[in-house]
Enzyme design. Structure first.
Site, short mmCIF file in Angstrom:
data_model
loop_
_atom_site.label_atom_id
_atom_site.label_comp_id
_atom_site.label_asym_id
_atom_site.label_seq_id
_atom_site.Cartn_x
_atom_site.Cartn_y
_atom_site.Cartn_z
N ARG A 58 11.80 -23.41 80.60
CA ARG A 58 10.71 -23.59 79.63
C ARG A 58 11.08 -24.58 78.53
NH1 ARG A 58 8.13 -17.88 78.38
NH2 ARG A 58 9.85 -17.84 76.91
N GLU A 95 20.13 -11.37 77.35
CA GLU A 95 19.78 -10.00 77.03
C GLU A 95 19.48 -9.19 78.29
OE1 GLU A 95 16.15 -12.59 75.99
OE2 GLU A 95 18.31 -12.76 75.97
#
Length: 172
Positions: A58, A95
């Site tokens: 992205r 994460e």
């Protein structure tokens, strides 16, 4: 324009417990996307840089628009085994798992000073990995820029520990 209205939360993606910010509605709206790039371009003016590094995937979208807008060269930090020529590699934690970034060895000139671009600053691991990747290849870092920072994940703390100046358009 409130850009956060174009970045909805998708719960439990890509795995349970993760709240993913979807950039698709922002990209689908030409006015919102233009506003985002305008805001990022203004922040980019606060850095001295010769090239932009976009982080897969992205980050590529925002980095390419910013490179065009600011008339700077563009290099891409890719996921492993996507580059056709010799490359540098840096592993890092996310994460929700582990990953690596690669940079083609011939992607930037030797004197490049690079602004790192990603869409979201979460834990900061991806941007730190990009910095390490660039430094291991001999390049100087101007700083980093993101559209959105997710504050509770404390990514800015990690960037500060690694002496990475960071700017962001939005913080949630």
């Amino acid at each position: 324009m409130n850009l956060i209205d174009y970045l909805p939360v998708v719960p439990d993606f890509p795995k349970p417990g993760i709240f993913f910010r979807d950039i698709s509605p922002l990209l689908a709206n030409p006015i919102a996307f233009q506003h985002a790039i305008d805001q990022m371009s203004l922040l980019a003016l606060e850095f001295e840089f010769s090239h932009i590094l976009g982080i897969e995937s992205r980050g590529f979208i925002f980095a390419s628009a910013l490179a065009y807008r600011n008339q700077k060269g563009l290099a891409l930090a890719r996921k492993p085994n996507k580059l056709p020529q010799a490359s540098h590699r840096q592993s890092f934690g996310l994460e929700y798992g582990n990953d690596s970034l690669e940079l083609q060895q011939a992607a930037l000139p030797a004197d490049a000073k690079v602004l790192i671009i990603d869409d979201v600053l979460a834990t900061g691991g991806t941007i730190v990995a990009a910095k390490k990747l660039l430094e291991s290849a001999g390049f100087r870092i101007a700083g980093a820029l993101s559209l959105l920072e997710i504050r509770f994940l404390n990514g800015l703390q990690l960037l500060n520990q690694h002496q990475i100046e960071h700017k962001t358009v939005l913080t949630v």
